[in-house]
Design an enzyme around this catalytic site. Structure first.
Site, short mmCIF file in Angstrom:
data_model
loop_
_atom_site.label_atom_id
_atom_site.label_comp_id
_atom_site.label_asym_id
_atom_site.label_seq_id
_atom_site.Cartn_x
_atom_site.Cartn_y
_atom_site.Cartn_z
N ASP A 132 85.75 -15.04 65.37
CA ASP A 132 85.60 -16.38 65.41
C ASP A 132 84.42 -16.84 66.34
O ASP A 132 84.19 -16.01 67.46
CB ASP A 132 86.87 -16.94 66.29
CG ASP A 132 87.06 -18.22 66.60
OD1 ASP A 132 87.42 -19.07 65.81
OD2 ASP A 132 86.71 -18.52 67.72
N TYR B 62 78.51 -21.99 70.58
CA TYR B 62 78.13 -21.00 71.74
C TYR B 62 76.63 -20.49 71.62
O TYR B 62 76.13 -20.21 70.74
CB TYR B 62 79.07 -19.66 70.96
CG TYR B 62 80.36 -20.05 70.92
CD1 TYR B 62 80.89 -21.40 71.52
CD2 TYR B 62 81.22 -19.18 70.32
CE1 TYR B 62 82.59 -21.38 71.59
CE2 TYR B 62 82.79 -19.59 70.22
CZ TYR B 62 83.23 -20.54 70.89
OH TYR B 62 84.59 -20.80 70.84
N GLN C 79 93.26 -24.53 67.53
CA GLN C 79 92.98 -23.36 68.60
C GLN C 79 92.96 -24.02 69.83
O GLN C 79 91.94 -24.51 70.43
CB GLN C 79 91.52 -23.03 68.21
CG GLN C 79 91.11 -21.59 68.96
CD GLN C 79 89.71 -21.15 68.60
OE1 GLN C 79 88.91 -20.97 69.41
NE2 GLN C 79 89.59 -20.86 67.28
N SER D 85 91.84 -17.56 75.67
CA SER D 85 91.67 -17.25 76.88
C SER D 85 93.40 -16.82 77.08
O SER D 85 93.99 -17.21 78.11
CB SER D 85 91.55 -18.41 77.88
OG SER D 85 91.46 -18.07 79.00
N PRO D 86 93.89 -15.79 76.26
CA PRO D 86 95.00 -15.11 76.59
C PRO D 86 95.22 -14.55 77.86
O PRO D 86 96.52 -14.45 78.37
CB PRO D 86 95.44 -14.35 75.53
CG PRO D 86 94.19 -13.96 75.09
CD PRO D 86 93.27 -15.09 75.26
N ALA E 165 93.87 -15.68 80.59
CA ALA E 165 93.62 -16.91 81.72
C ALA E 165 92.22 -16.37 82.41
O ALA E 165 91.99 -16.17 83.57
CB ALA E 165 94.78 -16.78 82.79
N ARG F 58 83.57 -12.92 86.31
CA ARG F 58 83.63 -14.25 85.74
C ARG F 58 83.67 -15.22 86.63
O ARG F 58 82.88 -16.38 86.96
CB ARG F 58 84.42 -14.74 84.56
CG ARG F 58 84.35 -16.02 84.01
CD ARG F 58 85.13 -16.18 83.00
NE ARG F 58 85.04 -15.26 81.70
CZ ARG F 58 85.57 -15.12 80.72
NH1 ARG F 58 86.52 -15.96 80.35
NH2 ARG F 58 85.08 -14.40 79.71
N GLY G 35 87.73 -11.24 73.61
CA GLY G 35 85.96 -10.88 73.82
C GLY G 35 85.93 -9.67 74.31
O GLY G 35 86.92 -9.15 74.95
N GLN H 31 85.72 -1.72 75.67
CA GLN H 31 87.07 -2.50 76.11
C GLN H 31 87.91 -2.91 75.16
O GLN H 31 88.99 -2.94 75.23
CB GLN H 31 86.26 -3.67 76.50
CG GLN H 31 85.33 -3.64 78.05
CD GLN H 31 84.99 -4.96 78.24
OE1 GLN H 31 84.39 -5.89 77.50
NE2 GLN H 31 84.71 -5.20 79.43
#
Length: 336
Positions: free
Chosen positions: A50, A55, A178, A207-208, A210, A229, A286, A292
């Site tokens: 996605d 972006y 979304q 953003s699962p 948060a 972040r 992401g 990761q």
């Protein structure tokens, strides 16, 4: 390996862990690392990707296109979006007018180096364009074979209902929304999800974790870790701020024993939690480094027992946002 789910009331299956490249590609992460991370996602069984034209002002699409070059197209599900200002940001470089949609799809196809988009999404609702104009433009793209399915992002329950009705009249499928969704941000549960279930629309949630708060790395009463972040003004620090109060960070720390009892890391539990909702087709994740993803994909197919789900609810009572009115404030009332 990652499990698959149907997207809305369609025959399209997508990987329930979907790779999203907001923030990272074309800006935060060097291109070679971004491409290696996409290849790692493929190796782990993620086939759904996605992105959006906005972006990194189109650069993210270009990086993803290079990363997927050489992969058989039939083995991929590529999603992108249109709405926000891009390019030179002229008067017609924004919104969901027929002109911007047509310009947008051709630019996205070129940057992604593909003949068609599996899911083309209205990145917000455009209050300044008649919805009939928007949906007719989308229908024309479907008939031209440039787009297979239509989705939206952050639409209200009423907007979903109106959009789905027009899509049906035009003989196309509106199959996804979304929205932001996590243990801490549950505003879609009261209205958007029941309406979507009725209409045959799935959620692809962003953003699962948060904005990373549900990883547990932000500690109450302590400065945010350097390089995170929350300290990066170019990487979403303003968006994470709403989760950085003392009460929320304390409650998140109290989730750690629950994750440990389940044998999950905090990120795994956060992603598995959103996937417990049957209306959620995929969690967007992401990564800034390939390694990761190996931890993240272990959330696929995890079933959290009801007792643990109830305990999570109790732990986050008072800090999780469940206000359905929030969905009415996400799309700008005038074009940005």
């Amino acid at each position: 390996m990652v499990a698959y789910r149907y997207l809305g009331n369609s025959g399209l299956k997508i990987s329930e862990i979907t790779y999203g490249n907001w923030i990272t590609h074309g800006s935060q992460v060097e291109d070679r690392t971004a491409i290696r991370t996409v290849h790692a996602a493929l190796d782990l069984g993620i086939t759904t990707f996605d992105t959006a034209d906005v972006y990194a002002n189109t650069a993210a699409e270009s990086v993803l296109g290079r990363a997927l070059r050489g992969i058989p197209r039939e083995n991929l599900e590529i999603f992108t979006k249109v709405y926000w200002p891009i390019g030179q940001k002229g008067p017609n470089d924004v919104g969901l007018s027929r002109k911007h949609i047509m310009d947008g799809i051709h630019g996205s196809l070129r940057r992604l180096d593909t003949d068609y988009i599996d899911l083309y999404q209205a990145h917000r609702f455009d209050y300044e364009t008649p919805l009939e104009e928007t949906m007719t433009a989308f229908a024309d793209l479907v008939r031209q074979g440039k787009v297979l399915y239509i989705g939206v992002s952050e639409w209200t329950a009423e907007q979903l209902r109106e959009g789905a009705a027009l899509a049906k009249e035009l003989n196309i499928q509106l199959i996804s929304n979304q929205p932001q969704y996590s243990m801490l941000h549950r505003v879609i549960e009261e209205k958007v999800i029941p309406t979507s279930e009725e209409l045959g629309i799935s959620q692809i949630v962003w953003s699962p974790m948060a904005q990373g708060v549900l990883s547990g790395k932000y500690l109450p009463g302590q400065p945010a870790p350097q390089g995170s972040r929350a300290t990066d003004e170019k990487s979403g620090a303003a968006m994470i701020a709403k989760f950085m109060d003392e009460a929320t960070l304390t409650a998140v720390q109290n989730l750690k024993p629950i994750a440990a009892d389940l044998g999950l890391s905090m990120p795994q539990m956060a992603i598995a939690w959103v996937l417990q909702n049957p209306n959620v087709a995929a969690a967007l994740v992401g990564a800034s480094r390939p390694e990761q993803l190996a931890d993240t994909v272990k959330a696929s197919s995890v079933e959290i027992p009801k007792e643990a789900m109830d305990l999570i609810d109790q732990t986050l009572a008072g800090v999780a946002n469940k206000d359905p009115e929030h969905t009415y404030t996400v799309s700008p009332k005038t074009r940005p």
